[in-house]
Design an enzyme around this catalytic site. Structure first.
Site, PDB file in Angstrom:
ATOM      1  N   ARG A  55     -29.154 -33.502 -46.897  1.00  0.00           N
ATOM      2  CA  ARG A  55     -30.206 -33.497 -45.879  1.00  0.00           C
ATOM      3  C   ARG A  55     -29.797 -32.527 -44.790  1.00  0.00           C
ATOM      4  O   ARG A  55     -28.689 -32.598 -44.277  1.00  0.00           O
ATOM      5  CB  ARG A  55     -30.452 -34.886 -45.306  1.00  0.00           C
ATOM      6  CG  ARG A  55     -31.800 -34.978 -44.584  1.00  0.00           C
ATOM      7  CD  ARG A  55     -32.177 -36.398 -44.204  1.00  0.00           C
ATOM      8  NE  ARG A  55     -32.580 -37.186 -45.356  1.00  0.00           N
ATOM      9  CZ  ARG A  55     -33.085 -38.419 -45.259  1.00  0.00           C
ATOM     10  NH1 ARG A  55     -33.235 -38.968 -44.074  1.00  0.00           N
ATOM     11  NH2 ARG A  55     -33.433 -39.092 -46.328  1.00  0.00           N
ATOM     12  N   SER A 157     -37.637 -37.938 -45.859  1.00  0.00           N
ATOM     13  CA  SER A 157     -38.137 -39.235 -45.409  1.00  0.00           C
ATOM     14  C   SER A 157     -38.811 -39.106 -44.043  1.00  0.00           C
ATOM     15  O   SER A 157     -39.803 -38.411 -43.898  1.00  0.00           O
ATOM     16  CB  SER A 157     -36.996 -40.249 -45.391  1.00  0.00           C
ATOM     17  OG  SER A 157     -37.481 -41.552 -45.194  1.00  0.00           O
ATOM     18  N   ASP A 314     -43.773 -44.621 -43.623  1.00  0.00           N
ATOM     19  CA  ASP A 314     -43.177 -43.363 -43.185  1.00  0.00           C
ATOM     20  C   ASP A 314     -43.648 -42.267 -44.147  1.00  0.00           C
ATOM     21  O   ASP A 314     -44.341 -42.548 -45.135  1.00  0.00           O
ATOM     22  CB  ASP A 314     -41.654 -43.485 -43.094  1.00  0.00           C
ATOM     23  CG  ASP A 314     -40.982 -43.686 -44.439  1.00  0.00           C
ATOM     24  OD1 ASP A 314     -41.673 -44.091 -45.390  1.00  0.00           O
ATOM     25  OD2 ASP A 314     -39.762 -43.466 -44.536  1.00  0.00           O
ATOM     26  N   ASP A 316     -42.579 -40.510 -46.643  1.00  0.00           N
ATOM     27  CA  ASP A 316     -42.386 -40.564 -48.102  1.00  0.00           C
ATOM     28  C   ASP A 316     -42.681 -41.959 -48.656  1.00  0.00           C
ATOM     29  O   ASP A 316     -42.429 -42.226 -49.829  1.00  0.00           O
ATOM     30  CB  ASP A 316     -40.982 -40.099 -48.501  1.00  0.00           C
ATOM     31  CG  ASP A 316     -39.876 -41.043 -48.032  1.00  0.00           C
ATOM     32  OD1 ASP A 316     -40.040 -41.648 -46.952  1.00  0.00           O
ATOM     33  OD2 ASP A 316     -38.861 -41.176 -48.735  1.00  0.00           O
ATOM     34  N   ARG A 319     -40.700 -46.750 -46.608  1.00  0.00           N
ATOM     35  CA  ARG A 319     -40.553 -47.746 -45.546  1.00  0.00           C
ATOM     36  C   ARG A 319     -41.924 -48.274 -45.131  1.00  0.00           C
ATOM     37  O   ARG A 319     -42.947 -47.618 -45.341  1.00  0.00           O
ATOM     38  CB  ARG A 319     -39.863 -47.139 -44.319  1.00  0.00           C
ATOM     39  CG  ARG A 319     -38.384 -46.902 -44.481  1.00  0.00           C
ATOM     40  CD  ARG A 319     -37.827 -46.225 -43.231  1.00  0.00           C
ATOM     41  NE  ARG A 319     -36.380 -46.207 -43.212  1.00  0.00           N
ATOM     42  CZ  ARG A 319     -35.625 -45.300 -43.819  1.00  0.00           C
ATOM     43  NH1 ARG A 319     -36.205 -44.330 -44.510  1.00  0.00           N
ATOM     44  NH2 ARG A 319     -34.304 -45.351 -43.751  1.00  0.00           N
ATOM     45  N   THR A 392     -24.350 -50.734 -45.552  1.00  0.00           N
ATOM     46  CA  THR A 392     -25.637 -50.238 -45.078  1.00  0.00           C
ATOM     47  C   THR A 392     -26.250 -49.268 -46.084  1.00  0.00           C
ATOM     48  O   THR A 392     -25.576 -48.370 -46.578  1.00  0.00           O
ATOM     49  CB  THR A 392     -25.454 -49.507 -43.734  1.00  0.00           C
ATOM     50  OG1 THR A 392     -24.713 -50.350 -42.867  1.00  0.00           O
ATOM     51  CG2 THR A 392     -26.783 -49.178 -43.111  1.00  0.00           C
ATOM     52  N   LYS A 430     -35.867 -49.209 -51.619  1.00  0.00           N
ATOM     53  CA  LYS A 430     -36.923 -49.641 -50.717  1.00  0.00           C
ATOM     54  C   LYS A 430     -38.249 -49.031 -51.157  1.00  0.00           C
ATOM     55  O   LYS A 430     -38.294 -47.899 -51.636  1.00  0.00           O
ATOM     56  CB  LYS A 430     -36.589 -49.296 -49.278  1.00  0.00           C
ATOM     57  CG  LYS A 430     -36.237 -47.847 -49.006  1.00  0.00           C
ATOM     58  CD  LYS A 430     -35.771 -47.700 -47.565  1.00  0.00           C
ATOM     59  CE  LYS A 430     -35.323 -46.267 -47.264  1.00  0.00           C
ATOM     60  NZ  LYS A 430     -34.043 -45.935 -47.906  1.00  0.00           N
TER      61      LYS A 430
END
Length: 604
Positions: A55, A157, A314, A316, A319, A392, A430
């Site tokens: 990214r 994202s 969001d 993409d 979420r 996480t 997700k």
């Protein structure tokens, strides 16, 4: 030429290998004009391929996302796939992309996806290349459905508009974790020079190795999510109105279809944000996690249309944020932890209705990340199913879920506080599309009983104990400052002495997942995996609070997550909130020290 030999070598290589006229011209221009500061930004540290893939900003140079770095990355992935899977040329890879684009460099997610496909088919590997923009969860869904070796999603994202990313899924349908990330990174370093056919993007248009999975996977996805629809008749009759925003991203038509498959009337789309737009013109940040700032247009439309619930994806669509209009007329935006509590309760309630025998509980699991609320743990303790905590990120939860499923267990739900929810077993990541339809059904079911989402949330806390959380972040663009801040915490009361208090709050235990220390364990070693590549320290306080400070893996942020947990009973939520706020203020004053460290808070 510059006075930096490494920079000179990088520029020479770039001019030899790059075939994108816009990025090539930009490097030549900056070199001719002697703009060495700008060239340092383009050719500084090479983008690192990690567990989040890549990214970075779009632009020229080995530090940025562009055609050449996409080709290099895919060449490395290709060689690792060939080494790992003897049947990769039979099974293949799926590639999806979002709607991001960057005119100055000629970059776009679609273009990057086409170059990734070109590299793979040039080596005889079949590619299932989506012909249109798709939600990120469609890539892991396709990997699992077609039993492919891997998946690539080109997306950044909810990052700012100038960014893009490259996310990799493994054959199990979950994001890659070690050792795959390290092995792929090594293979990229060994394959940086473009192969003869890697720039021949026209291969994509004519190769028999390229197939478009869009229609087939879209149909199968909609069939799959209907297994999670339990109250179609209520959905058809509901008087609740829903507003949906895709925040200029890919989600609109997919959420419309998902809602239709659950029997709902189409949600009312925010017209200004319905269609994909890489400029994200109506928002400062295209991240519904930011709350009310991103949902201003949604509130206005919902007020006008008499809608009580807002669903926001969001860009993409992996979420989901949810807001509900309270009786007092104010809009409540649920935090990721609050929606996690609601969805966890709902998933268990629906499962229990279909599986009333207590014996079934022994194989039922829910998961959440270590920085998320422990409300699922409280529900699990009372109801008798299993709860597991992971590091996480959904890369950990997806892989843990797959491990549990392969052993014959049922994973009902997983979530992280950053508004990410896995409410099905067919997408091990997700998924904001399925979550939108499931939340809508939950809201409709509750409305039949004259209960709001907020009312049900209070009932959950009354039954299982209040879990009140606060999460935010500070922006820090200097990695040395961030490192110094965490080192100060590790040497707070002298060498290797962590703090014993934070203001008036006494600390009972400390877990440091960077160094591998946990004071609560007999051997002082944490149960969760450790990593020296990121900073994460959790402080447990004697008053029942826990606070985690960690660095972001994709943004220049130092994040904090604080939760106060009370047992079921006569807790006063207002007093708990007051104590939580006092602790947050102490953390900022004594641990973050924003003025001293030059940190910018989220509110600024």
């Amino acid at each position: 030429m510059t006075t930096n030999d490494d920079l000179d070598r990088a520029i020479v290589q770039w001019l030899e290998w790059d075939k994108n006229p816009k990025t090539l011209a930009e490097v030549r221009k900056q070199n001719c004009e002697g703009n060495f500061d700008q060239l340092e930004k383009y050719f500084g540290p090479r983008m690192l391929f990690g567990t989040a893939g890549l990214r970075s900003v779009m632009g020229p140079g080995f530090s940025c996302m562009n055609d050449l770095t996409i080709i290099q990355t895919t060449q490395g992935l290709c060689r690792y796939l060939e080494k790992t899977f003897s049947d990769v040329k039979n099974r293949g890879v799926v590639i999806g992309f979002d709607a991001r684009a960057h005119t100055p460099s000629g970059s776009s997610s679609r273009r990057f996806a086409q170059y990734a496909a070109t590299v793979l088919i040039s080596q005889g590997i079949p590619v299932y290349l989506f012909s249109q923009i798709t939600p990120t969860p469609f890539v892991p869904f396709t990997v699992a459905e077609l039993k492919l070796c891997a998946g690539i999603m080109v997306t950044a994202s909810h990052n700012p508009k100038q960014d893009n990313g490259y996310k990799v899924y493994w054959e199990n349908g979950a994001q890659i974790i070690s050792p795959h990330d390290v092995e792929i990174a090594n293979a990229i370093d060994e394959n940086v020079e473009p192969w003869p056919e890697s720039w021949n993007v026209k291969l994509v248009d004519h190769s028999p190795l390229v197939k478009d999975p869009l229609e087939n996977m879209n149909n199968k996805y909609l069939q799959s999510i209907q297994k999670h629809c339990f109250y179609r008749d209520i959905n058809k009759r509901t008087k609740l109105k829903f507003v949906h925003t895709s925040v200029h991203g890919v989600g609109h038509e997919f959420v419309q279809a998902a809602m239709k498959s659950f029997g709902f009337a189409p949600p009312i789309a925010v017209p200004e944000q319905k269609d994909p737009d890489p400029e994200f013109p109506t928002v400062k940040y295209p991240n519904p996690e930011e709350g009310k700032e991103v949902l201003t247009l949604s509130f206005a439309l919902a007020d006008k249309e008499g809608a009580a619930v807002i669903l926001a994806n969001d860009p993409d669509a992996d979420r989901l944020a949810v807001a509900e209009k309270l009786e007092c007329g104010v809009w409540k935006v649920f935090s990721g932890n609050e929606l996690g509590a609601l969805l966890g309760w709902w998933q268990f309630t629906c499962w229990k209705k279909q599986n009333p025998e207590p014996s079934g509980l022994k194989n039922v699991y829910m998961l959440s990340s270590t920085v998320s609320s422990k409300i699922l743990q409280a529900i699990a303790l009372k109801e008798g199913f299993h709860f597991e905590e992971t590091l996480t990120g959904f890369k950990w939860m997806g892989n843990k879920a797959k491990e549990l499923i392969d052993k014959g267990n049922k994973v009902l739900f997983a979530f992280e506080e950053a508004i990410g929810y896995m409410a099905t077993e067919f997408v091990l990541d997700k998924d904001g599309v399925s979550a939108a339809a499931i939340v809508a059904e939950m809201a409709s079911f509750l409305a039949c009983k004259n209960i709001t989402l907020n009312g049900q949330l209070k009932a959950i806390y009354e039954e299982y104990g209040y879990h009140i959380t606060k999460a935010s972040y500070f922006i820090c663009h200097d990695p040395k400052t961030t490192e110094k801040m965490f080192e100060n915490l590790r040497n707070y009361n002298g060498t290797n002495q962590y703090p014993k208090t934070c203001g008036k709050f006494e600390i009972s235990d400390i877990r440091d997942l960077t160094t591998g220390y946990d004071s609560s364990q007999p051997n002082k070693k944490p149960v969760l995996p450790t990593s020296k590549s990121s900073q994460m320290i959790t402080f447990t306080f004697k008053n029942g609070c826990a606070a985690t400070l960690r660095t972001s893996g994709t943004e220049p942020k130092i994040k904090y997550y604080v939760e106060i947990r009370a047992p079921p009973g006569n807790s006063d939520p207002e007093k708990l909130k007051e104590e939580l706020n006092d602790l947050v203020n102490a953390l900022v004053e004594y641990f973050f020290q924003p003025e001293k460290n030059g940190l910018t808070s989220q509110s600024n």
